[in-house]
Design an enzyme around this catalytic site. Structure first.
Site: not given
Ligand code: ACO
Length: 319
Positions: A113, A246, A276
């Site tokens: 990215c 980004h 993204n």
């Molecule tokens: N829809 C519904 N529920 C979901 C989904 C979905 N798409 N995905 C995960 N869940 C559920 C999980 O199963 C979990 O359920 P549980 O509590 O029953 O086990 C719950 O939601 C929480 O999951 P987490 O992974 O802990 O959620 P989190 O609050 O960390 O959010 C996210 C995840 C959005 C990916 C967050 O960590 C984030 O924004 N990270 C940044 C990563 C990013 O932006 N990456 C992009 C690529 S990297 C880059 O470009 C730099």
């Protein structure tokens, strides 16, 4: 000698695919979860058979048209992509062939990215050294090909697309400063750990991510590198006209803007509509804001990326 942006272009394939469309396709998710956590409402997904070079070619043609530059005039073509058409030849060579340019240096950059900010920094150095005069820098991705559509934690985050800029050697600014960094010890928090070996795919060919680790890392380095390019240029972050971070997640974008003292009105946001698009996200957002008139000649624009590796890069330019 400065490298000056004289044209921008972008391309998104097909029609927007909403969060509800993904749920209707059988992914166990919902609009509320995705919007609250990421700000993403829709993304574009290329049809099977449409590759990064095809998206990048159209973005490049649009940037060349805005610049009034013929493909034959280019002496440097760099494509940032982590989803190349082939192992080789490079996507840059494929686009060069379709543009009808012969003789320019052409190669791909793989910094996920951050790829576009890396490619822009490399092109700037070629031009500032005096060795090259007209460069095409493209970010092009079909990330939908490397997503595990059974992993709802990652597949809802990404989209496909391409963006491009044409740079020209000029005596007035221009790109004022660039920076790029990496920390390979963090390779495990975002990766596609598969490989092609002996005619087989071995390992895991899908994107894997530790979302919370990525979140924390991204917010820290995006603020740090923005301050770095501002310090190099003698400009305060709060004084830039536009921030183009980004486009991974609206919460990362907002946290970065807040750390830098740049209010949301001066931050270009496309993640809500594009998702993204990895190396394509920054040039896609730049092109949108140039074409809709927000970014004007003379504005100071801060571009920055962060991605797998981990890598991070930035450029501060006077448009
Ligand atoms: N829809 C519904 N529920 C979901 C989904 C979905 N798409 N995905 C995960 N869940 C559920 C999980 O199963 C979990 O359920 P549980 O509590 O029953 O086990 C719950 O939601 C929480 O999951 P987490 O992974 O802990 O959620 P989190 O609050 O960390 O959010 C996210 C995840 C959005 C990916 C967050 O960590 C984030 O924004 N990270 C940044 C990563 C990013 O932006 N990456 C992009 C690529 S990297 C880059 O470009 C730099």
């Amino acid at each position: 000698m400065y490298a000056r942006v004289i044209g921008t272009g972008s391309f998104l394939p097909g029609n927007p695919v909403s969060n509800n469309d993904l749920a209707a396709r059988g992914i166990d998710t919902n609009d509320e979860w995705i919007v609250t956590r990421t700000g993403i409402r829709s993304r574009y997904l290329a049809e099977s058979g449409t590759n990064s070079s095809e998206l990048g070619l159209i973005a490049a043609q649009r940037a060349l048209a805005m610049a009034g530059v013929a493909a034959a005039e280019l002496d440097l073509i760099i494509v940032a992509t982590s989803t190349p058409d082939f192992i080789f030849p490079s996507t840059a060579c494929l686009i060069q062939g379709r543009l009808g340019n012969k003789g320019a240096a052409a190669f791909d950059v793989q910094a996920v990215c951050s790829g576009f900010t890396y490619a822009l920094g490399i092109a700037e150095k070629f031009i500032a050294s005096g060795s090259h005069k007209k460069a095409l820098v493209i970010g092009a991705e079909v990330f939908s090909r490397i997503l595990d559509w059974n992993d709802r934690g990652t597949c809802v985050l990404f989209g496909d697309g391409a963006g491009a800029v044409v740079l020209e050697a000029a005596e007035r600014p221009g790109i004022l400063a660039t920076a790029m960094h990496a920390d390979g010890s963090q390779n495990g928090i975002l990766n596609v750990p598969g490989q092609v070996c002996g005619g087989q795919v071995t390992g895991d060919p899908f994107l894997r991510m530790d979302g919370q680790a990525v979140f924390k890392f991204a917010v820290r380095v995006l603020a740090e590198i923005a301050e770095e390019v501002c310090a190099k240029s003698g400009i305060k972050a709060a004084d830039v006209d536009w921030l183009i971070p980004h486009q991974a997640n609206i919460r990362i974008i907002d946290a970065t803007g807040k750390k830098l003292g740049i209010e949301r009105e001066r931050v270009i946001v496309t993640v809500d509509r594009h998702g993204n698009t990895s190396a394509a996200s920054v040039p896609l957002a730049l092109d949108e804001a140039v074409r809709d008139g927000r970014i004007q000649r003379g504005h100071k624009v801060l571009l920055e990326g962060v991605g797998g590796g981990f890598t991070w890069g930035a450029a501060l330019l006077e448009f």
